[in-house]
Design an enzyme around this catalytic site. Structure first.
Site, short mmCIF file in Angstrom:
data_model
loop_
_atom_site.label_atom_id
_atom_site.label_comp_id
_atom_site.label_asym_id
_atom_site.label_seq_id
_atom_site.Cartn_x
_atom_site.Cartn_y
_atom_site.Cartn_z
N GLU A 48 12.50 27.36 53.02
CA GLU A 48 12.34 27.42 54.39
C GLU A 48 11.56 28.63 54.71
O GLU A 48 10.57 28.50 55.61
CB GLU A 48 13.61 27.48 55.18
CG GLU A 48 14.53 26.27 55.22
CD GLU A 48 13.94 24.94 55.69
OE1 GLU A 48 12.65 25.19 56.48
OE2 GLU A 48 14.24 23.93 55.40
N ASN A 52 7.73 28.78 56.11
CA ASN A 52 7.21 29.42 57.22
C ASN A 52 5.95 30.41 57.22
O ASN A 52 5.21 30.43 57.89
CB ASN A 52 8.28 30.31 57.91
CG ASN A 52 9.27 29.38 58.70
OD1 ASN A 52 8.85 27.88 58.92
ND2 ASN A 52 10.25 29.83 59.00
N ARG A 106 7.10 19.62 62.02
CA ARG A 106 7.94 20.46 61.91
C ARG A 106 9.12 20.18 62.76
O ARG A 106 9.10 19.51 63.97
CB ARG A 106 7.72 22.04 62.19
CG ARG A 106 6.15 22.37 61.66
CD ARG A 106 6.41 22.99 60.13
NE ARG A 106 7.24 22.68 59.42
CZ ARG A 106 7.21 22.04 58.14
NH1 ARG A 106 5.99 21.69 57.79
NH2 ARG A 106 8.16 21.84 57.31
#
Ligand code: ATP
Ligand code: MG
Lengths: 147, 101
Positions: A48, A52, A106
């Site tokens: 994650e 990002n 997303r």
């Protein structure tokens, strides 16, 4: 807290490095003898944070990402993922479930997942300067484990 | 990511194979949408038995698939979810909005 061990990795924000980063974190964490679930949680949280940095921090260029992996006392794993990208205007808002600037691809659940899979999540960010995400997770000590 | 499609009586099954992260999910949604539009199934099953890793990128794929199926009057169901993806679905509260068996 002084680190008992650490490894620092620097890599480019290419999506092919997502898998590499989480495998590296899992390999580093192995010395704490985590369970399969704990290992899965570590991989997911790293995925994650690194995604990002790749997707949001450097939306239209390739930039630098640094991942610091540390072992602190009391079986605590600390992971810091840092970028020098666009930064986050409002961190509190970004951490809310479902908040995304990423459109249909997303889901806005990245920070929520990092939070629920680790014990502590700290996000430091400044617009145009970059973002640093630090996660701490205590790995359970198994009585049967040999170290 | 690779997919394997089977279809019978407008009940389609798509088996996902590989790592469902941002890297692996590239092009996956387009592939799934192409299958949905070609087969127009009433029910679509996403078989997760071949998914070796999944992060939030997988959540977006599942939610978009559900949305597409809804627009066409069909339903979606997830099957054979392994332990790691299951924890991600649970953390994101997806188990409450998408059928899983
Ligand atoms: N490293 C970063 N640099 C710049 N912006 C970021 C960074 N990390 C997160 N953000 C911002 O915070 C928002 C929320 O992040 P989060 O990971 O929770 O969701 P997402 O990435 O949008 O979706 P998902 O993770 O579910 O695919 C992002 O949409 C983005 O605007
Ligand atoms: Mg994210």
């Amino acid at each position: 807290m002084r680190a008992e061990n650490y490894v620092t990795l620097e890599f480019l924000s290419r999506s092919s490095n997502e898998g590499f980063a989480r495998m590296a974190a899992a390999a580093f964490a192995a010395q704490l003898d985590p369970t399969l679930d704990e290992l899965g949680d570590i991989k997911t949280a790293v995925s994650e944070a690194v995604t990002n940095a790749i997707v949001h921090a450097y939306p239209d260029r390739i930039g630098k990402i640094v991942m610091k992996m540390k072992i602190l006392s009391d079986n605590v794993l600390e992971l810091t993922i840092r970028d020098w990208g666009c930064g986050i205007e409002n961190v509190q808002q970004a951490r809310q479930p479902l908040f995304t600037t990423g459109g249909e691809e997303r889901s806005g659940m990245g920070f929520t997942i990092m939070e629920s899979f680790t014990d502590r999540l700290t996000v430091k960010s400044a617009p145009m300067k970059g973002t640093s995400v630090t996660m701490r997770k205590r790995i359970s000590q198994r009585i049967t484990s040999r170290r | 990511m690779e997919i394997k499609v089977t279809n019978e009586n407008r009940c389609a099954e798509i088996r996902l194979i590989g790592e469902l992260d941002h890297h692996g999910a590239k092009g996956l949604m387009a592939k799934i949408e192409r299958e949905i539009e070609g087969l127009l199934p009433l029910q679509l099953v996403l078989d997760f038995s071949g998914v070796t890793f999944m992060d939030s990128s997988g959540i977006a794929v599942v939610l978009r698939t559900k949305q597409r199926m809804k627009e066409l009057g069909g339903t979606v169901k997830l099957r054979k979810i392994t332990a790691q993806p299951k924890r991600v679905f649970e953390a994101a509260g997806i188990s409450r909005i998408v059928e899983m068996e």
